[in-house]
Design an enzyme around this catalytic site. Structure first.
Site, PDB file in Angstrom:
ATOM      1  N   SER A  82       1.204 -28.235 -19.550  1.00  0.00           N
ATOM      2  CA  SER A  82       0.616 -27.654 -18.331  1.00  0.00           C
ATOM      3  C   SER A  82       1.384 -26.446 -17.815  1.00  0.00           C
ATOM      4  CB  SER A  82       0.548 -28.698 -17.204  1.00  0.00           C
ATOM      5  OG  SER A  82      -0.109 -29.861 -17.638  1.00  0.00           O
ATOM      6  N   HIS A  88       7.782 -28.576 -11.667  1.00  0.00           N
ATOM      7  CA  HIS A  88       7.509 -29.559 -10.623  1.00  0.00           C
ATOM      8  C   HIS A  88       8.585 -29.540  -9.546  1.00  0.00           C
ATOM      9  CE1 HIS A  88       4.110 -31.614 -12.546  1.00  0.00           C
ATOM     10  NE2 HIS A  88       4.723 -31.356 -13.694  1.00  0.00           N
ATOM     11  N   CYS A  96      -8.978  -8.744 -33.224  1.00  0.00           N
ATOM     12  CA  CYS A  96      -7.651  -8.361 -33.696  1.00  0.00           C
ATOM     13  C   CYS A  96      -7.154  -9.161 -34.884  1.00  0.00           C
ATOM     14  CB  CYS A  96      -6.641  -8.391 -32.555  1.00  0.00           C
ATOM     15  SG  CYS A  96      -6.392 -10.031 -31.855  1.00  0.00           S
TER      16      CYS A  96
END
Lengths: 495, 122, 428
Positions: free
Chosen positions: A45, A49, A442
């Site tokens: 993620s 934190h 690309c």
């Protein structure tokens, strides 16, 4: 004879390597993947934190707090993106405000600064796109998002600059005591056998297997699969903080956040699985992300999804990080799941200290702490861009139009310490193929640049692991097969 | 009437649905469904001797920048000769420069038509 | 840097045709900016025949079609820059360009023509579950690898989506010795041209399965196969219809998206139906002096139409420059003279608004139908009044349709809304 061998070149292995390179010694990192950041860290993620989530007194709480305190400084020293945008934990039900307060108290107990409970209006003012059902939220200012690829690569690169050796595509098969003494180990890999005074296990979801090679302690990792969707940059300003719902019995639930590159990231699901190599996405998982996110932000423009992916978290059955010398000269970093990325800087220091004290290492007089990242064109202003092109014309050629990546950056990414060897390696370092066309334009150019810079044939160029070739080889040089036939044992009848 | 065949005309992008009536000897009795004069010509060819233009690339000698150059047959070739034409194309290597329209293989596979380059490279 | 009256962004078919036309109308101070290392755009990799029947009255391949325009450009000595990227376009038409030679530099022309083309929808946009191995290409990427770079992308191929590029690639890969196992299409009809199904699939016995999609990709490193499933009308996978097909390559031909990042920077208003700019009958966008044509405006199926549209845009851009300002600046949507809108059965119309000050004798309204229609009629309404009805034998979503409006009719009625719709025909 090595002083220490680190198993795994994810963010934990790389952070340990960097911190260990402050001391004099011969260090080696063995990685079964093809590059830094090839396992758990790559599908993460990317949250730094605040530290209110972990239970006071646990290693998770300790490392989270130490890690988040280090994050801003390390992002400056090692030059990786960390945006302290803050987090919001949403509460949709008056009756659950007590849970929110409990979270606040837990945070205070852990020593988290900058925590505050906001009411409906205050939250909506900060985040106008949130669902109107929000009654309150816990705001944490001392938290944010990091780029997990660049953080991992920064630690690894600078460890390499300081003399740590890295071997990729080399899997550890066994650990044995060497005849040299009780605290020395033989590490047998898919390539050869090494002797070392210490082994540090940073093998992510495989860390229990590695631990079992050296110790009888019954650690057990159960991988938890998390599926994500990543949206176009145009959706990046849907929210400006990391958004969670109040944790329930089912876990932390999914989050919605802008990334450091201002894409919108939504996920992860949470599902225990048995196969540690299973990073498939599933229809059910992606549907879950879709529906759960709707409770936080109703208007996520899902037509702007550019990719979906799955990560595995190394959950240890006891639920806490294991950071210890498990056997003489055998150190475990095991069960490093969330908040592992936040904790990585602290885990690096903590483990390097354990190993230094054990082995009695002196300071490395040649240690260079400060790193300068490769140039990222998209972060620069016009003047900086112009200067760079004057210095090197390759920075005047855009290869990836979606992310505005120049040929100069790609060449630099290839030739830096532990440079990119694969398409994914280039993508994680400088972002071509990470944009809305996902490499449509690309990819052919990148294949050519990799061939040219590394002296390879096109058929040698890989997406990531061995076997993930991009093209078969030159056209017209291969035997002919014919179209429109079913293979043996295959039937299209149902279609 | 012995047979009725339904065809999609490929002469242009409209793709007219043609209906061709044939007698026992395979002679065309009637053609319907076309919206221009190319339709009946296509239909007649398609039931007697179907033809296609073949397009491909041929390899270029000693060029890293342009490893292949695109080619086509000037006119359509019989469908059953497509793979024979492709075999000749597969074997061919050319040197640069090449110009659009250069004949690379004359009368390819005895089809009466030539293989030409469709792009110019220095 | 010399300043230019007209800058055209993109050197593909639209940009080339616009440059030549603008020059021929007396505009000599033109710059064509192209990001690739050669002119011609996507045509260079479209080595198949079928181009130019309408425009050049002969059947050409893509490179030949581009070649003719490049020759015209060279003959006229029109300025162009290769390997040059337009990094920014401001609403006042200030362009920021970049290349190796000049670094970053600015231009402020009197008019700009957007001709950036489109890109393909990638796998990620489909949320296709399963592994994420190598060997999944958009059809256009594979086409470039094969036709320009000379690499064989794979040997055993499954194609998802029956767009034209996918169909064309089925034939190309087959001719080059690959085994194309099937084409799966989630819709009940093909988005491609009928003739491409005949000459690219039928000719080579390649099956095309409708209402079928890839429900899972298998392969840790390279693609090893895919599960195909039937899908319902809402594109949901129908359980227990799964079939495994082994392959090492998946080609995606699932739609094209106009590339409008620059247009958005210039605050050009977009139409959600086309994902391109809203334009009037002069092809001017909501920003005065910025025109759009070709696939950046809406996705075309025929390059001949692109050239024609680009010439129209160029003609109007020249008029805009010569008059200093357009007589009646476009008033997009709310205040426009007249809105053109899609009615039943039509997915979009283009242009979306009319500027009555700039009417030609005939105004062409392009549109696409939503599904396959046989024997249906095209209806045109001026406000509530039906103006014309034309019965069509066949209309498919893959083929762009057009109706033409007469200036005298428009002048007489001055409608506020023009609606194009389809009415299904009755059985004979």
């Amino acid at each position: 004879m090595f002083d220490a061998i680190i198993i795994g070149a994810g963010v934990i292995g790389a952070a340990v390597a960097y911190e260990l390179s402050r001391y004099g010694g011969k260090f080696l990192v063995l990685e079964k993947g093809e590059d830094l950041c090839a396992g758990t860290t790559k599908a993460n993620s990317g949250i730094a934190h605040g530290g209110y989530d972990a239970l006071p007194g646990t290693m998770k709480a300790k490392m989270n707090m130490a890690g988040i305190r280090m994050m801003a400084e390390m992002s400056r020293v090692l030059d990786f993106p960390y945006h302290k945008i803050g987090t919001l934990v949403l509460c949709h039900d008056e009756s659950q405000i007590s849970d929110l307060e409990e979270l606040l108290e837990r945070g205070k107990a852990n020593g988290v600064p900058g925590l505050k409970i906001l009411n409906h209006d205050e939250v909506l003012e900060m985040e106008p796109n949130l669902a109107d059902t929000v009654v309150a939220a816990l705001y944490c200012s001392e938290a944010g998002v990091v780029n997990p690829f660049l953080m991992n690569i920064a630690y690894g690169e600078q460890a390499a600059v300081n003399g740590v050796d890295f071997h990729f595509n080399e899997k550890v098969l066994s650990l044995e005591r060497s005849g040299e003494g009780p605290d020395s180990w033989l590490v047998r890999t898919s390539e050869k056998i090494y002797e070392t005074r210490a082994v540090i296990n940073c093998a992510g979801v495989h860390s229990d297997e590695v631990s079992h090679m050296a110790s009888s302690k019954p650690y057990s990792i159960r991988p938890r699969r998390g599926e994500y969707m990543l949206l176009d940059k145009e959706a990046g300003n849907m929210v400006h903080h990391v958004i969670f719902n109040l944790p329930s019995k089912a876990g932390k639930g999914i989050l919605i956040t802008p990334t450091t590159e201002n894409n919108l990231l939504v996920g992860p699901t949470s599902e225990f699985i048995d196969d540690k190599d299973n990073v498939e996405t599933t229809r059910e998982g992606l549907d879950k992300v879709y529906y759960q996110s709707g409770t936080m932000v109703e208007s996520i423009p899902y037509y702007q999804v550019i990719t979906s992916f799955t990560g595995l978290r190394a959950h240890e059955e006891q639920g806490d990080f294991v950071l210890e010398e498990t056997e003489e000269g055998f150190f475990n970093c095991l069960g490093i799941e969330s908040p592992g990325l936040t904790s990585a800087p602290a885990i690096g220091v903590y483990m390097a200290n354990l190993v230094k004290d054990k082995l009695g290492l002196d300071d490395n007089p040649d240690f260079i702490g400060q790193r300068t990242d490769m140039p990222h064109f998209y972060m620069m202003n016009q003047e900086e861009r112009h200067k760079l092109i004057e210095k090197d014309k390759a920075y005047g050629r855009i290869v990836c139009r979606c992310e505005e990546v120049t040929e100069g950056e790609i060449v630099e990414a290839i030739h830096r310490p532990l440079g990119a060897r694969t398409l994914d390696g280039i993508k994680r370092r400088v972002r071509p193929m990470a944009g809305r066309c996902q490499g449509g334009f690309c990819t052919p150019l990148l294949i050519k640049i990799l061939c040219r810079e590394l002296g390879l044939e096109a058929s040698d160029i890989l997406k990531n692991r061995p076997g993930s070739y991009l093209v078969e080889g030159p056209v017209k040089a291969l035997p002919i097969v014919r179209s429109g036939q079913e293979s043996q044992g295959e039937s299209h009848e149902k279609l | 009437m012995a047979e009725q065949r339904k065809l999609t005309c490929i002469s242009c992008p409209i793709g007219c649905q043609l209906t061709v009536d044939l007698d026992d000897d395979g002679n065309i009795l009637n053609i319907e469904g076309n919206s221009c004069p190319r339709g009946p010509i296509y239909a007649k060819n398609e039931v007697t001797n179907p033809k296609r233009v073949v397009t491909s690339t041929v390899r270029v000698n000693n060029s890293l920048v342009h490893p292949v150059v695109s080619v086509r047959t000037v006119d359509a070739v019989p469908k059953d000769k497509i793979y024979e034409v492709m075999d000749l194309i597969r074997q061919l290597h050319v040197d640069l420069p090449v110009k659009i329209g250069d004949v690379l293989i004359a009368n390819i596979a005895d089809t009466g038509t030539d293989l030409i380059a469709t792009r110019s490279y220095e | 840097m010399k300043n230019y009256d007209l800058v055209i962004i993109g050197g593909g078919p639209a940009g080339l045709a616009a440059a030549v036309k603008a020059y021929d109308l007396g505009m000599q101070n033109i710059l064509l900016a192209e990001r690739d290392d050669c002119l011609g755009g996507i045509l260079n990799q479209c080595i198949h025949n079928g181009f130019g029947l309408h425009h050049f009255k002969t059947e050409l391949t893509g490179p030949e079609y581009a070649g003719r325009y490049i020759e015209m450009l060279e003959e006229r000595h029109i300025d162009y820059m290769l390997k040059t990227m337009v990094m920014d376009l401001a609403p006042d038409k200030t362009l920021t360009l970049m290349n190796s030679e000049y670094g970053l530099f600015s231009l402020k022309p009197k008019a700009v023509i957007l001709a950036m083309g489109c890109r393909e929808r990638p796998r990620g946009a489909l949320n296709m579950p399963g592994d994420r191995p190598s060997g999944i290409f958009t059809a256009g990427t594979a086409q470039r690898l094969l036709n320009i770079d000379g690499f064989m992308p794979g040997r055993e191929v499954v194609i998802l989506g029956s767009g034209d590029i996918g169909l064309i690639m089925a034939r190309r890969m087959t001719l080059e010795g690959a085994k194309v196992k099937l084409v799966a299409e989630i819709n009940s009809f093909s988005a491609g041209l009928k003739r491409n199904i005949v000459q690219c699939l039928d000719d080579f016995n390649i099956p095309l399965y409708f209402n079928t999609t890839i429900s899972r990709v298998v392969g840790k490193d390279r693609v090893e196969g895919v599960y195909l499933s039937k899908a319902d009308e809402y594109f949901r996978v129908i359980p227990d219809t799964e079939v495994f097909v082994s392959c090492d390559t998946v080609l995606l031909s699932v739609g094209l998206i106009p590339e409008n990042e620059l247009s958005r920077k210039a605050h050009v208003k977009m139409a959600h139906q086309t994902r391109g700019p809203i334009v009037d009958n002069t092809y001017m966008t909501g920003v005065p002096g910025i025109f759009a044509c070709g696939n950046v405006l809406h996705v075309h199926d025929l390059v001949d139409n692109v050239s024609e549209e680009a010439e129209e845009a160029a003609k109007n851009a020249v008029a805009f420059i010569e008059k200093g300002a357009w007589k009646a600046v476009l008033k997009i949507r709310q205040e426009a003279d007249c809105k053109v809108q899609e009615g039943a059965g039509v997915s979009y119309t283009l242009p979306q608004v009319l500027n009555f000050e700039a009417l030609e004798d005939l105004t062409r309204i392009n549109f696409r139908v939503k599904k396959l229609y046989e024997g249906a009629s095209i209806k045109v309404h001026f406000d509530d009044q039906e103006i014309s009805s034309r019965k069509m034998r066949v209309m498919a979503p893959g083929a762009m349709q057009a109706v033409y409006l007469k200036k005298e009719d428009l002048d007489e009625h001055r409608p506020q809304t023009i609606t194009v719709s389809i009415e299904e025909g009755e059985e004979d």
